[in-house]
Each structure stands twice: as C-alpha cells, then as structure tokens.
Design an enzyme around this catalytic site. Structure first.
Site, PDB file in Angstrom:
ATOM      1  CE  LYS A 181      26.984  41.563  47.055  1.00 25.92           C
ATOM      2  NZ  LYS A 181      27.563  40.477  47.725  1.00 25.92           N
ATOM      3  CB  VAL A 187      18.612  39.766  46.981  1.00 22.26           C
ATOM      4  CG1 VAL A 187      18.131  40.557  48.190  1.00 22.26           C
ATOM      5  CG2 VAL A 187      18.993  40.692  45.846  1.00 22.26           C
ATOM      6  CB  ILE A 222      15.697  34.486  51.852  1.00 23.56           C
ATOM      7  CG1 ILE A 222      16.347  34.334  53.220  1.00 23.56           C
ATOM      8  CG2 ILE A 222      14.252  34.932  52.001  1.00 23.56           C
ATOM      9  CD1 ILE A 222      16.389  35.641  54.015  1.00 23.56           C
ATOM     10  N   GLY A 256      35.104  34.826  59.799  1.00 25.65           N
ATOM     11  CA  GLY A 256      34.946  34.743  58.339  1.00 25.65           C
ATOM     12  C   GLY A 256      33.658  35.376  57.845  1.00 25.65           C
ATOM     13  CD  GLU A 292      34.966  39.830  51.921  1.00 28.12           C
ATOM     14  OE1 GLU A 292      36.154  39.620  51.622  1.00 28.12           O
ATOM     15  OE2 GLU A 292      34.044  39.040  51.662  1.00 28.12           O
ATOM     16  CE  LYS A 306      23.579  40.947  49.578  1.00 27.62           C
ATOM     17  NZ  LYS A 306      24.053  40.619  50.937  1.00 27.62           N
ATOM     18  N   GLY A 365      26.524  31.844  52.729  1.00 29.30           N
ATOM     19  CA  GLY A 365      27.002  30.490  52.997  1.00 29.30           C
ATOM     20  C   GLY A 365      26.858  29.675  51.723  1.00 29.30           C
TER      21      GLY A 365
HETATM   22  N1  LIG Z   1      29.627  33.323  49.521  1.00 30.58           N
HETATM   23  C1  LIG Z   1      28.358  33.589  49.777  1.00 30.58           C
HETATM   24  O1  LIG Z   1      27.844  33.256  50.843  1.00 30.58           O
HETATM   25  C2  LIG Z   1      27.505  34.298  48.753  1.00 30.58           C
HETATM   26  C3  LIG Z   1      26.165  34.575  49.043  1.00 30.58           C
HETATM   27  C4  LIG Z   1      25.356  35.182  48.083  1.00 30.58           C
HETATM   28  C5  LIG Z   1      25.910  35.538  46.868  1.00 30.58           C
HETATM   29  N2  LIG Z   1      27.229  35.287  46.614  1.00 30.58           N
HETATM   30  C6  LIG Z   1      27.754  35.674  45.312  1.00 30.58           C
HETATM   31  O2  LIG Z   1      28.184  34.510  44.632  1.00 30.58           O
HETATM   32  C7  LIG Z   1      29.291  34.818  43.802  1.00 30.58           C
HETATM   33  C8  LIG Z   1      30.464  33.894  44.161  1.00 30.58           C
HETATM   34  O3  LIG Z   1      30.803  34.100  45.508  1.00 30.58           O
HETATM   35  P1  LIG Z   1      31.820  33.137  46.283  1.00 30.58           P
HETATM   36  O4  LIG Z   1      31.679  33.478  47.718  1.00 30.58           O
HETATM   37  O5  LIG Z   1      31.633  31.728  45.860  1.00 30.58           O
HETATM   38  O6  LIG Z   1      33.211  33.702  45.751  1.00 30.58           O
HETATM   39  P2  LIG Z   1      34.647  33.035  45.893  1.00 30.58           P
HETATM   40  O7  LIG Z   1      34.663  31.988  46.934  1.00 30.58           O
HETATM   41  O8  LIG Z   1      35.617  34.140  45.953  1.00 30.58           O
HETATM   42  O9  LIG Z   1      34.832  32.285  44.477  1.00 30.58           O
HETATM   43  C9  LIG Z   1      34.987  32.974  43.282  1.00 30.58           C
HETATM   44  C10 LIG Z   1      35.350  31.971  42.195  1.00 30.58           C
HETATM   45  O10 LIG Z   1      35.450  32.640  40.957  1.00 30.58           O
HETATM   46  C11 LIG Z   1      36.706  32.358  40.352  1.00 30.58           C
HETATM   47  N3  LIG Z   1      37.197  33.550  39.677  1.00 30.58           N
HETATM   48  C12 LIG Z   1      37.395  34.778  40.216  1.00 30.58           C
HETATM   49  N4  LIG Z   1      37.897  35.601  39.279  1.00 30.58           N
HETATM   50  C13 LIG Z   1      38.031  34.868  38.145  1.00 30.58           C
HETATM   51  C14 LIG Z   1      38.531  35.157  36.867  1.00 30.58           C
HETATM   52  N5  LIG Z   1      39.017  36.358  36.572  1.00 30.58           N
HETATM   53  N6  LIG Z   1      38.519  34.173  35.947  1.00 30.58           N
HETATM   54  C15 LIG Z   1      38.043  32.941  36.257  1.00 30.58           C
HETATM   55  N7  LIG Z   1      37.568  32.606  37.466  1.00 30.58           N
HETATM   56  C16 LIG Z   1      37.569  33.564  38.399  1.00 30.58           C
HETATM   57  C17 LIG Z   1      37.644  31.997  41.491  1.00 30.58           C
HETATM   58  O11 LIG Z   1      38.677  31.160  40.978  1.00 30.58           O
HETATM   59  P3  LIG Z   1      39.820  30.540  41.946  1.00 30.58           P
HETATM   60  O12 LIG Z   1      39.094  29.653  42.909  1.00 30.58           O
HETATM   61  O13 LIG Z   1      40.688  29.766  41.041  1.00 30.58           O
HETATM   62  O14 LIG Z   1      40.486  31.708  42.602  1.00 30.58           O
HETATM   63  C18 LIG Z   1      36.688  31.274  42.446  1.00 30.58           C
HETATM   64  O15 LIG Z   1      36.588  29.909  42.094  1.00 30.58           O
HETATM   65  C19 LIG Z   1      29.569  36.311  44.009  1.00 30.58           C
HETATM   66  O16 LIG Z   1      28.910  37.058  43.020  1.00 30.58           O
HETATM   67  C20 LIG Z   1      28.954  36.584  45.373  1.00 30.58           C
HETATM   68  O17 LIG Z   1      28.560  37.938  45.540  1.00 30.58           O
HETATM   69  C21 LIG Z   1      28.034  34.681  47.521  1.00 30.58           C
END
Ligand SMILES: NC(=O)c1ccc[n+]([C@@H]2O[C@H](COP(=O)([O-])OP(=O)(O)OC[C@H]3O[C@@H](n4cnc5c(N)ncnc54)[C@H](OP(=O)(O)O)[C@@H]3O)[C@@H](O)[C@H]2O)c1
Length: 440
Positions: free
Chosen positions: A107, A134, A138, A189, A192, A207, A304
């Site tokens: 986002k 977003v 959903i 969790g 942040e 969003k 999630g």
């Molecule tokens: N988590 C949710 O529930 C959720 C919901 C909706 C949208 N999102 C979106 O989905 C996206 C991912 O979220 P997430 O929660 O999965 O994040 P996350 O758990 O922090 O994972 C981020 C991943 O990206 C990799 N990464 C970060 N910086 C990097 C770099 N400079 N070069 C290469 N790889 C890199 C990290 O590598 P390492 O593992 O090696 O550190 C990790 O594997 C974000 O845009 C977030 O806003 C997340």
C-alpha cells in the site's frame, strides 16, 4: 496443458511464505480454474540463510530482487517486500518496463507512486494487481474496480486498520485504558514496536487513498487526506457513545460533496445498529454506497499471512487467465487531480465532550456560543447522571463537570469557532473532545 504462469517472488516474510504455501496447496484447483499451473520459479529476500518454515530448495534464489524483476524466465513479479522506496519501487518499475505483470500487497508504494506505476503498466499492456494492499483478504479492490464498475459511487468508508479496531474494541468490551490495550496489541503482534503509523491513522490514510482513486477516479494522493488518530479516545468517550447509541471506530471515509471529494481519517461515532459498528477486534470492513443499490459492507480479515496470500493468489489467477483491467479501473490518463474538499467545510453531526467549570453562567455561556454558530443540539448529557438543558447550572461540588453534547448536522468550521470562543470565555477546563458522527 497450457504453459505455466512463471512467477518470481520477492519477499519471503509473513505474506511471501504464505503465498508459497497456498500456491502449493491450491495447485490442482488453480489449474482447474485457470487452465494452467501457476509456478514459482525464483525467490528473493534479504537473507538467504533465514529459517522460514517452508522448503525453498526447488526455487532458484535471486540475490537481487531488481535483477529478478527483469529475468526473461519469469512472467510475473510478486512484490512482497514492502516500503515505498527501493528495492520495492525499482523492482516493480523494472518488471513493468520489461513487460512483466506485477502483483503487490504494498500500500505504501501504491499510495506514493500508484499513478506513475499504473501509467507504466498500461503503456506496457501488463497487469498491475494489488488486491492485498487494502483490507488484506477482503476483495474490495476487485469489488470497486470490476464488480461495481457500472455504478457511480457516492461514499466509501471503512475500518482499514486492525490494530486500531482491536484497541477500541478491547477498551469498550473490557473497560480498559487506551495504553493497556495498545500494550496488549503489541504483545499479540498486532501492533508494531513503534505503533504511531497505525494509531495516528497514517496506515488507514494510505489505504483510503487507493480506495478513493478506484471509486472516484482521482489521482492517488494521500496528502489530500485529513488524518487524526485514536490516541485521544478515552473510556469516557466510549461509554458516552454507547449511552447515546453509538460506537467509536477509526474510519477512513471518502465522500463526494459539492465542494469536491472529501477524504478523511478520524475516530468516528457510528450508529450502534450499523453494519460497520458490529465489526470488532482485528477484523476490517468496508462499506460502499453506490448508485442504484443499497450500501454493501464487506467484512473480513484485514491482515495475516494466509488472508493476504489469498488476495495475492487471486490476483495471480487473473493474470494466468489473461484477465487485465486498468489498475485503477480506468485509463490512468483519465484520472483527475482531486479537488480536495477542505475539512472546515465538512458537514455532519458532532459529539462534543467538555469539562464545564462550576461557576454561575457557565451553561448559558456555552449555549450562547453554540447558538451564535447556529449549532443545535440533538442531545446533551451532564455526567453524574443528570440530563440537563444547556441553560442549567453545571455542577455543585466545585469540580468541573463533564458535559456531553450531540449536535445536529453542522459544519466543522462552526464547531471549531464555537469551541474556540468557549475556551476564550474560560468556562471549561482542558481541551474539548470532538468526535465526528457518520450516519449510515
Ligand atoms: N503482514 C500482513 O498481514 C500484511 C497484510 C496486508 C499487506 N501486507 C503487505 O505485504 C507486504 C509484505 O508484508 P510482510 O508482512 O510479509 O512483511 P515481512 O514479514 O516483513 O517480510 C518482508 C520480506 O521482504 C524481504 N525484504 C525486505 N527488504 C528487502 C530488501 N531490501 N531486499 C530483499 N528482500 C527484502 C524480507 O527479507 P528477509 O526475510 O530476509 O528479512 C522479508 O522476506 C508489505 O507491503 C505489507 O504492507 C502485509
């Protein structure tokens, strides 16, 4: 069978690992639905050695996500690294410029660069899909972009941040203070370590900017949004809201007004019986007011790994089937610069809680200041169980007395002017609490 859709996956965190899992488990179903397999061929993340609970041996490792984005061996880049800057931005731009489709959950990237990226995707005639950006699981993007693309929208509003909704729900249900609920959210969790992005409303604003663009054809612009967070909300506000038939939610609201598109994020009182008021805990919800149909509310998991991966996989399935829609539901060139409706012109009902000083004439002064701005009251509650008209004397103990008022529809300007005058009159202590009311 047709050629597989070959995926390069950048980001193996919460969402990325869930996408690997879901694509594996849903392989046969996806072949049946799309007519071809969806196969991850290469993956990238920061640290190759990190334990992730999934078997990555069958995928090629790409040390550089931007290099992965231009690899001829992939058809689609799935960007799940996050962040508005590099490497996410360069990787997405590189993939689109190389004629590859992109699926992202990012986002922050879309709110900042959505316009440019959409134009690039259109020029290269490739898909840019972002259902997961977003509302997590959903399907709100598809609903606006495709399912309701024949309808004009008048308003879209929702609970777009699970952390804030969890905090407000816990405060109300367990009668706890804001700080206690925030700490619990962090321990679970949901929030942040630095929760300000969530609780100050900025996550919701990013969003909302995406939803407003889809609904109103406006260029994505988070700076056009008025933003206020939930940290000033107290248990006293939630109790008063409940007594008056409302519940407090952090809403993102985009609404068409005569002055332009009003976009705002703030704590909002919603009628207790409304669909959005029933949504508790980390759950998200979006209500869409569209011409020709009664309001539609979509409710579901806003975050999630698995819920978000479900949206990512659905975007991939569209690409595998050859479905491509303009990223924001209309050609990027037709998206207009938003006419930002100034917040002072916002019209609606208001909840006002103030501490009236125990002095003769206080209530009359407050009543006069409201009347001078043509503000009429729908109800007024004076704490300690006394419902009092604004002309009565506020208290007898010498302590300031909480007075809670609900106004009929008025303007933000009028409320601000009236309260500034009341403060100048020194008949209240502290800052008045003001919460806008959103009717369903
Ligand atoms: N988590 C949710 O529930 C959720 C919901 C909706 C949208 N999102 C979106 O989905 C996206 C991912 O979220 P997430 O929660 O999965 O994040 P996350 O758990 O922090 O994972 C981020 C991943 O990206 C990799 N990464 C970060 N910086 C990097 C770099 N400079 N070069 C290469 N790889 C890199 C990290 O590598 P390492 O593992 O090696 O550190 C990790 O594997 C974000 O845009 C977030 O806003 C997340």
């Amino acid at each position: 069978m047709a050629e597989p859709l070959k995926v390069g996956l950048a980001g193996l965190g919460t969402v990325g690992t869930a996408v690997v899992d879901l694509l594996e488990r849903g392989r046969d179903k996806l072949i049946a639905r799309c007519g071809r397999p969806i196969e991850i061929v290469a993956v990238s993340a920061r640290s190759r050695g990190k334990k992730r609970g999934i078997d990555l041996r069958k995928f090629r490792w790409a040390a550089d996500p931007v290099a992965l984005a231009r690899e001829p061996s992939i058809d689609v880049l799935v960007e799940l690294m996050g962040g508005a800057g590099d490497p996410a931005k360069s990787a997405v731009e590189t993939a689109l410029a190389s004629g590859k489709a992109v699926v992202t959950a990012n986002k922050a990237l879309l709110a900042r660069h959505g316009q440019k990226l959409a134009a690039l995707a259109e020029r290269r005639r490739v898909a840019l899909n972002f259902e997961a950006s977003v509302g997590g699981g959903i399907p709100i993007i598809k609903t606006l972009r495709e399912a309701l693309n024949g309808n004009a929208f008048s308003r879209i509003y929702g609970i777009l941040n699970g952390t804030c909704n969890y905090i407000l729900s816990r405060m109300e249900e367990d009668r706890l203070a804001f700080d206690v609920c925030l700490r619990d959210a962090q321990q679970l969790g949901y929030a942040e370590a630095d929760p300000s992005f969530d609780i100050e409303g900025h996550d919701t604003a990013q969003k909302l900017s995406i939803l407003a663009s889809l609904a109103f054809g406006a260029k994505v612009d988070p700076n056009a949004i008025y933003v206020e967070g939930i940290s000033s909300i107290t248990l006293a506000d939630l109790d008063a809201a409940s007594e008056l038939g409302y519940r407090v939610k952090l809403l993102g609201v985009a609404v068409r007004t005569e002055a332009g598109i009003e976009q705002r994020v703030h704590p909002t009182m919603v009628p207790k019986e409304s669909a959005i008021a029933q949504v508790m805990g980390v759950t998200n919800a979006v209500t869409v007011d569209a011409e020709g149909i009664s309001p539609i509310t979509l409710v579901g998991p806003g975050a999630g790994g698995m819920a978000t991966a479900s949206a990512v996989v659905s975007d991939l399935a569209d690409i595998a089937r050859g479905v491509r829609t303009p990223p924001f539901g209309r050609p990027a060139a037709r998206m207009t610069t938003i006419r930002k409706a100034p917040m002072q012109h916002h019209e609606g009902g208001y909840y006002i809680r103030l501490l009236a000083r125990d002095r003769p004439g206080t209530a009359a002064t407050i009543a006069r200041r409201l009347a001078q701005q043509d503000i009429s009251l729908e109800s007024i509650v004076q704490r300690h169980g006394i419902a009092a008209p604004p002309t009565s004397r506020p208290g007898r103990s010498g302590e300031p007395v909480p007075v809670i008022m609900i106004t009929y529809a008025t303007s933000e300007d009028a409320v601000r002017r009236a309260l500034a005058a009341v403060r100048r009159d020194r008949v209240i202590s502290g800052r008045p609490q003001v919460i806008r009311i959103e009717k369903n």
